[in-house]
Design a protein around this motif. Sequence first.
Motif, PDB file in Angstrom:
ATOM      1  N   CYS A   1       0.826  -1.212   0.000  1.00 33.37           N
ATOM      2  CA  CYS A   1       0.000   0.000   0.000  1.00 33.37           C
ATOM      3  C   CYS A   1       0.857   1.258   0.000  1.00 33.37           C
ATOM      4  CB  CYS A   1      -0.934   0.006   1.214  1.00 33.37           C
ATOM      5  SG  CYS A   1      -2.211  -1.281   1.149  1.00 33.37           S
ATOM      6  N   GLY A   2       2.065   1.147   0.545  1.00 35.77           N
ATOM      7  CA  GLY A   2       2.961   2.300   0.550  1.00 35.77           C
ATOM      8  C   GLY A   2       3.417   2.731  -0.818  1.00 35.77           C
ATOM      9  N   HIS A   3       3.238   1.856  -1.833  1.00 39.28           N
ATOM     10  CA  HIS A   3       3.624   2.202  -3.196  1.00 39.28           C
ATOM     11  C   HIS A   3       2.544   3.004  -3.923  1.00 39.28           C
ATOM     12  CE1 HIS A   3       6.565  -1.487  -3.382  1.00 39.28           C
ATOM     13  NE2 HIS A   3       6.938  -0.557  -2.541  1.00 39.28           N
ATOM     14  N   PHE A   4       1.370   3.098  -3.330  1.00 37.34           N
ATOM     15  CA  PHE A   4       0.269   3.799  -3.983  1.00 37.34           C
ATOM     16  C   PHE A   4       0.374   5.303  -3.745  1.00 37.34           C
ATOM     17  CE2 PHE A   4      -2.252  -0.281  -2.900  1.00 37.34           C
ATOM     18  CZ  PHE A   4      -1.626  -0.955  -3.929  1.00 37.34           C
ATOM     19  N   LYS A   5      -0.398   6.053  -4.488  1.00 37.73           N
ATOM     20  CA  LYS A   5      -0.414   7.503  -4.336  1.00 37.73           C
ATOM     21  C   LYS A   5      -0.761   7.869  -2.898  1.00 37.73           C
ATOM     22  CE  LYS A   5      -2.389  11.711  -6.266  1.00 37.73           C
ATOM     23  NZ  LYS A   5      -3.356  12.283  -7.262  1.00 37.73           N
ATOM     24  N   GLY A   6       0.077   8.703  -2.304  1.00 36.30           N
ATOM     25  CA  GLY A   6      -0.105   9.080  -0.908  1.00 36.30           C
ATOM     26  C   GLY A   6       0.716   8.251   0.046  1.00 36.30           C
ATOM     27  N   GLY A   7       1.299   7.130  -0.437  1.00 36.66           N
ATOM     28  CA  GLY A   7       2.128   6.281   0.403  1.00 36.66           C
ATOM     29  C   GLY A   7       3.541   6.803   0.518  1.00 36.66           C
ATOM     30  N   ASN A   8       4.310   6.234   1.443  1.00 31.56           N
ATOM     31  CA  ASN A   8       5.665   6.723   1.658  1.00 31.56           C
ATOM     32  C   ASN A   8       6.661   6.209   0.628  1.00 31.56           C
ATOM     33  OD1 ASN A   8       5.743   4.088   2.472  1.00 31.56           O
ATOM     34  ND2 ASN A   8       6.574   4.464   4.515  1.00 31.56           N
ATOM     35  N   GLN A   9       6.233   5.333  -0.276  1.00 29.83           N
ATOM     36  CA  GLN A   9       7.098   4.852  -1.350  1.00 29.83           C
ATOM     37  C   GLN A   9       6.390   4.980  -2.697  1.00 29.83           C
ATOM     38  OE1 GLN A   9       7.587   0.967   0.235  1.00 29.83           O
ATOM     39  NE2 GLN A   9       9.141   1.558   1.717  1.00 29.83           N
ATOM     40  N   ALA A  10       5.630   6.047  -2.841  1.00 33.56           N
ATOM     41  CA  ALA A  10       4.810   6.222  -4.043  1.00 33.56           C
ATOM     42  C   ALA A  10       5.647   6.414  -5.300  1.00 33.56           C
ATOM     43  CB  ALA A  10       3.870   7.415  -3.860  1.00 33.56           C
ATOM     44  N   TYR A  11       6.944   6.678  -5.146  1.00 27.15           N
ATOM     45  CA  TYR A  11       7.812   6.849  -6.320  1.00 27.15           C
ATOM     46  C   TYR A  11       7.936   5.552  -7.117  1.00 27.15           C
ATOM     47  CZ  TYR A  11      10.861   5.361  -2.464  1.00 27.15           C
ATOM     48  OH  TYR A  11      11.387   4.729  -1.363  1.00 27.15           O
ATOM     49  N   ASP A  12       7.488   4.435  -6.553  1.00 27.45           N
ATOM     50  CA  ASP A  12       7.567   3.170  -7.290  1.00 27.45           C
ATOM     51  C   ASP A  12       6.273   2.845  -8.031  1.00 27.45           C
ATOM     52  OD1 ASP A  12       9.237   0.858  -7.872  1.00 27.45           O
ATOM     53  OD2 ASP A  12       7.802  -0.307  -6.712  1.00 27.45           O
ATOM     54  N   THR A  13       5.304   3.753  -7.984  1.00 28.46           N
ATOM     55  CA  THR A  13       3.988   3.490  -8.562  1.00 28.46           C
ATOM     56  C   THR A  13       4.068   3.114 -10.036  1.00 28.46           C
ATOM     57  OG1 THR A  13       2.912   4.981  -7.001  1.00 28.46           O
ATOM     58  CG2 THR A  13       1.721   4.482  -9.026  1.00 28.46           C
ATOM     59  N   THR A  14       4.856   3.853 -10.821  1.00 25.77           N
ATOM     60  CA  THR A  14       4.947   3.602 -12.271  1.00 25.77           C
ATOM     61  C   THR A  14       5.469   2.206 -12.565  1.00 25.77           C
ATOM     62  OG1 THR A  14       5.325   5.955 -12.695  1.00 25.77           O
ATOM     63  CG2 THR A  14       5.944   4.405 -14.441  1.00 25.77           C
ATOM     64  N   PHE A  15       6.481   1.783 -11.828  1.00 25.65           N
ATOM     65  CA  PHE A  15       7.056   0.465 -12.070  1.00 25.65           C
ATOM     66  C   PHE A  15       6.090  -0.646 -11.666  1.00 25.65           C
ATOM     67  CE2 PHE A  15      10.662   3.325 -11.778  1.00 25.65           C
ATOM     68  CZ  PHE A  15      11.428   2.931 -12.848  1.00 25.65           C
ATOM     69  N   ARG A  16       5.397  -0.458 -10.542  1.00 27.24           N
ATOM     70  CA  ARG A  16       4.437  -1.467 -10.120  1.00 27.24           C
ATOM     71  C   ARG A  16       3.282  -1.580 -11.113  1.00 27.24           C
ATOM     72  NH1 ARG A  16       6.040  -5.397  -7.708  1.00 27.24           N
ATOM     73  NH2 ARG A  16       3.845  -5.878  -7.390  1.00 27.24           N
ATOM     74  N   TYR A  17       2.872  -0.447 -11.679  1.00 26.90           N
ATOM     75  CA  TYR A  17       1.787  -0.469 -12.660  1.00 26.90           C
ATOM     76  C   TYR A  17       2.216  -1.258 -13.895  1.00 26.90           C
ATOM     77  CZ  TYR A  17      -2.485   1.316 -14.825  1.00 26.90           C
ATOM     78  OH  TYR A  17      -3.735   1.427 -15.399  1.00 26.90           O
ATOM     79  N   LYS A  18       3.486  -1.098 -14.298  1.00 25.70           N
ATOM     80  CA  LYS A  18       4.009  -1.835 -15.442  1.00 25.70           C
ATOM     81  C   LYS A  18       4.010  -3.340 -15.170  1.00 25.70           C
ATOM     82  CE  LYS A  18       6.449  -3.023 -19.096  1.00 25.70           C
ATOM     83  NZ  LYS A  18       5.797  -3.207 -20.415  1.00 25.70           N
ATOM     84  N   VAL A  19       4.434  -3.748 -13.975  1.00 22.38           N
ATOM     85  CA  VAL A  19       4.420  -5.170 -13.616  1.00 22.38           C
ATOM     86  C   VAL A  19       2.988  -5.698 -13.638  1.00 22.38           C
ATOM     87  CG1 VAL A  19       4.858  -6.818 -11.761  1.00 22.38           C
ATOM     88  CG2 VAL A  19       6.550  -5.058 -12.276  1.00 22.38           C
ATOM     89  N   MET A  20       2.065  -4.891 -13.109  1.00 19.37           N
ATOM     90  CA  MET A  20       0.653  -5.304 -13.095  1.00 19.37           C
ATOM     91  C   MET A  20       0.144  -5.532 -14.515  1.00 19.37           C
ATOM     92  SD  MET A  20      -2.616  -3.982 -13.735  1.00 19.37           S
ATOM     93  CE  MET A  20      -2.487  -2.219 -13.498  1.00 19.37           C
ATOM     94  N   LEU A  21       0.489  -4.657 -15.444  1.00 21.02           N
ATOM     95  CA  LEU A  21       0.054  -4.829 -16.829  1.00 21.02           C
ATOM     96  C   LEU A  21       0.670  -6.089 -17.436  1.00 21.02           C
ATOM     97  CD1 LEU A  21       0.158  -1.153 -18.174  1.00 21.02           C
ATOM     98  CD2 LEU A  21      -1.844  -2.477 -17.472  1.00 21.02           C
ATOM     99  N   ASN A  22       1.910  -6.398 -17.063  1.00 15.70           N
ATOM    100  CA  ASN A  22       2.530  -7.639 -17.529  1.00 15.70           C
ATOM    101  C   ASN A  22       1.760  -8.858 -17.028  1.00 15.70           C
ATOM    102  OD1 ASN A  22       4.579  -6.303 -18.876  1.00 15.70           O
ATOM    103  ND2 ASN A  22       6.099  -6.581 -17.267  1.00 15.70           N
ATOM    104  N   VAL A  23       1.366  -8.818 -15.753  1.00 14.22           N
ATOM    105  CA  VAL A  23       0.596  -9.925 -15.176  1.00 14.22           C
ATOM    106  C   VAL A  23      -0.755 -10.050 -15.868  1.00 14.22           C
ATOM    107  CG1 VAL A  23      -0.632 -10.655 -13.090  1.00 14.22           C
ATOM    108  CG2 VAL A  23       1.749  -9.912 -12.944  1.00 14.22           C
ATOM    109  N   LYS A  24      -1.420  -8.949 -16.056  1.00 18.55           N
ATOM    110  CA  LYS A  24      -2.736  -8.943 -16.718  1.00 18.55           C
ATOM    111  C   LYS A  24      -2.647  -9.548 -18.127  1.00 18.55           C
ATOM    112  CE  LYS A  24      -6.324  -5.586 -18.136  1.00 18.55           C
ATOM    113  NZ  LYS A  24      -6.134  -5.618 -19.601  1.00 18.55           N
ATOM    114  N   LYS A  25      -1.639  -9.141 -18.871  1.00 17.35           N
ATOM    115  CA  LYS A  25      -1.472  -9.635 -20.240  1.00 17.35           C
ATOM    116  C   LYS A  25      -1.106 -11.115 -20.255  1.00 17.35           C
ATOM    117  CE  LYS A  25       1.157  -8.548 -24.477  1.00 17.35           C
ATOM    118  NZ  LYS A  25       2.224  -7.667 -25.039  1.00 17.35           N
ATOM    119  N   ALA A  26      -0.232 -11.528 -19.329  1.00 18.74           N
ATOM    120  CA  ALA A  26       0.192 -12.927 -19.279  1.00 18.74           C
ATOM    121  C   ALA A  26      -0.952 -13.837 -18.852  1.00 18.74           C
ATOM    122  CB  ALA A  26       1.375 -13.082 -18.323  1.00 18.74           C
TER     123      ALA A  26
END
Length: 394
Positions: free
Chosen positions: A154-179
């Motif tokens: 949850c810290g990777h989401f907007k407003g979290g303390n590690q939100a700078y990783d949001t873009t990379f996590r979204y990319k991984v999620m799209l890879n999972v969705k496609k696979a």
Amino acid sequence: MSFKILQRLRLLLVLLACSASALQLRAQTVDATTLNNKVMAGYQGWFRFPTDKWAMIHGTTPLTCRVQIQGVQVRPSQATSPPASSTDPTLLAFDTWPDMSGYSASEKYLIPGYTYPNGKPAELYSALNYRTVLRHFQWMKQYGIDGVWLSEFCGHFKGGNQAYDTTFRYKVMLNVKKAAAATGRTWAFMWDMSGFNQRNTKEEVYSIIVNQWKKMVDDGITSDPHYLHHNGKPVLLIWGFFPNRPASQPAFTKAAIDFIQAPGKYQGAIVGGVETKWRTEGTPEFLAMLSTMTAIQPWSVGRAKTDPITGYRIENMDTWAGDIEWCQAHHIIFAPVFNSGTHGAGPPPIPPKGPAVPRRTGNFLWEQFAEASRFGLNSVFVAMFDEITKARKS
């Protein structure tokens, strides 16, 4: 035999072949409309190459005074916040190294400073590479795993303390969705609340969870035909409901749960990831909150005990009978978490110790399936498909 008869016979054979192919396709496509009859694995997707920037990459990365890469754990005494691209062999201890022989050349990334015993440069993979995620899902299909819970903090989401990783996590999620679509697997989010603590306000916990869920719904992610649903609602596993964690108590999380479960555009089916002692140590208010959920998943990693008869380390499933009785009384699915054993390397240069929980050639994991069968359970979570750290890869 006349020409017309030959034509009709040829047409019949074509139709039969098409029908057989359709039946085979259906058999190879997992039913994403229900939690029932599922063997789902956890999928971290956070293992990356040093130049992929942040978050449990293959290069060392500080994370709460701990540094991890695939198969690596650096103890707090060694975690001195090295650069994200650092792979200094003197700082890292390895449990295992991934077998890269099944990966294509385009999926292999050289790791500076490391070689195999034969002297060749050592390689690792990145979850940002779609080919690798697809390969993992093809293995799932081959070995009968129905899909994955995609782990996100949850810290990777907007407003979290590690939100700078949001873009990379979204990319991984799209890879999972496609696979998942390419292999006929199903998938759903697993949001980890373990980063929440006393510094987080109730308003922050609510906004981080609710806003991320609304974004996933608005972006059409949860309406993906391969995204796991139950009773017509997209499923969300929220992990970290521990009786002793303030940020997972009803005062912090109930409002977000109520929002997600309320009828309307954003309604979802929540699975609660809980600590083993959730039922015996939770307050009445805590248990009342859990009773509104669709399913309960007690965590099992690190909960092993010693069998007094054999002396083997076995999974502690002593609470299952009471947990199942409680879940049945509240019309909730009991979906336990299985694991294949654990192993943690010590800090270098100390040689790694033996496994904390030996796999016993698969028997440790098999015993959990056997017990689930005895109780008539039909939905389980296997931890974790790609987490080689602590040798938990199943």
